[in-house]
Scaffold this motif. Structure first.
Motif, short mmCIF file in Angstrom:
data_model
loop_
_atom_site.label_atom_id
_atom_site.label_comp_id
_atom_site.label_asym_id
_atom_site.label_seq_id
_atom_site.Cartn_x
_atom_site.Cartn_y
_atom_site.Cartn_z
N LEU A 10 23.01 -76.65 -5.43
CA LEU A 10 23.54 -77.63 -4.38
C LEU A 10 24.88 -76.73 -3.71
O LEU A 10 25.84 -76.48 -4.38
N PRO A 11 25.06 -76.79 -2.43
CA PRO A 11 26.29 -76.41 -1.69
C PRO A 11 26.99 -77.54 -1.92
O PRO A 11 27.04 -78.77 -1.70
N SER A 12 28.42 -77.07 -2.46
CA SER A 12 29.51 -77.80 -2.63
C SER A 12 29.91 -78.92 -1.56
O SER A 12 30.39 -80.08 -1.70
N ASP A 13 29.98 -78.11 -0.20
CA ASP A 13 30.44 -79.00 0.61
C ASP A 13 29.65 -80.21 1.13
O ASP A 13 30.02 -81.32 1.52
N LYS A 14 28.23 -79.78 0.96
CA LYS A 14 27.02 -81.04 1.28
C LYS A 14 27.33 -82.15 0.12
O LYS A 14 27.10 -83.20 0.48
N VAL A 15 27.43 -81.52 -0.98
CA VAL A 15 27.62 -82.73 -2.12
C VAL A 15 28.70 -83.48 -1.95
O VAL A 15 28.77 -84.69 -1.98
N LEU A 16 29.93 -82.75 -1.73
CA LEU A 16 31.14 -83.70 -1.20
C LEU A 16 30.94 -84.66 -0.24
O LEU A 16 31.43 -85.67 -0.17
N GLU A 17 30.25 -84.07 0.97
CA GLU A 17 30.00 -84.90 2.14
C GLU A 17 29.33 -86.30 1.78
O GLU A 17 29.58 -87.43 2.13
N PHE A 18 28.16 -85.87 0.90
CA PHE A 18 27.19 -86.91 0.58
C PHE A 18 27.89 -88.07 -0.49
O PHE A 18 27.76 -89.32 -0.10
N GLU A 35 31.28 -88.72 -0.54
CA GLU A 35 32.20 -89.29 0.12
C GLU A 35 31.33 -90.63 0.98
O GLU A 35 31.94 -91.78 0.88
N THR A 36 30.32 -90.39 1.53
CA THR A 36 29.55 -91.33 2.34
C THR A 36 29.30 -92.42 1.21
O THR A 36 29.27 -93.60 1.49
N ILE A 37 28.55 -91.98 0.18
CA ILE A 37 28.06 -92.91 -0.91
C ILE A 37 29.24 -93.89 -1.36
O ILE A 37 29.03 -94.96 -1.61
N VAL A 38 30.33 -93.04 -1.62
CA VAL A 38 31.65 -93.94 -2.17
C VAL A 38 32.02 -94.83 -1.25
O VAL A 38 32.36 -95.98 -1.40
N ALA A 39 32.05 -94.59 0.16
CA ALA A 39 32.38 -95.53 1.11
C ALA A 39 31.65 -96.59 1.24
O ALA A 39 32.13 -97.85 1.31
N HIS A 40 30.01 -96.40 1.33
CA HIS A 40 29.26 -97.60 1.34
C HIS A 40 29.49 -98.44 0.01
O HIS A 40 29.16 -99.64 -0.04
N LEU A 41 29.54 -97.78 -1.43
CA LEU A 41 29.77 -98.58 -2.41
C LEU A 41 31.00 -99.41 -2.37
O LEU A 41 30.98 -100.46 -2.91
N ASN A 42 32.03 -98.84 -2.02
CA ASN A 42 33.42 -99.63 -2.05
C ASN A 42 33.21 -101.05 -0.97
O ASN A 42 33.64 -101.84 -1.31
#
Length: 120
Positions: free
Chosen positions: A66-74, A76-83
């Motif tokens: 998995l490309p690390s930049d895509k994983v990091l972006e995903f 961050e999006t998941i954490v924002a929604h979870l919060n």
């Protein structure tokens, strides 16, 4: 057809046995069938005296990292929604707004009846 049949079998299996058992049995069936196919291809190439190679060579050579930049972006999006959802649930469960907590309780009460209807 194949997808519908597979999903139907998994749902029926989960109804009668645990999800962990279903996943374990499906993984065991997959490993057994791929092993049998590899042995079959090996025997077939030995009988025909050909050099067929590994039947899953194309799949083994594919890069699955998995490309690390895509994983990091995903992430961050998941954490924002979870919060956002955790903050909302905190407000509901600790009754910051009585009306919202009552609406949530009423919806959960209705969901018990809906669940009972589907259990029949």
């Amino acid at each position: 057809g194949i997808t519908f049949g597979t999903v139907l079998v998994v749902l029926l299996a989960v109804k009668y046995i645990s999800f962990i058992s279903v996943v374990g049995n499906l993984a065991l069936a997959l490993v057994t069938s791929t092993m049998a196919f590899r042995i079959y291809k090996g025997v077939l190439s030995a009988v025909n005296k050909t050099e067929a190679g590994h039947p899953f060579k194309d799949y083994l050579e594919k890069d699955l990292t998995l490309p690390s930049d895509k994983v990091l972006e995903f992430t961050e999006t998941i954490v924002a929604h979870l919060n956002k959802y955790l903050l909302r649930l905190k407000k509901i469960f600790f009754v910051e707004d009585l009306v919202d907590s009552l609406k949530f309780a009423f919806c959960m009460y209705l969901s018990t009846y809906i669940g009972a209807i589907f259990n029949i």
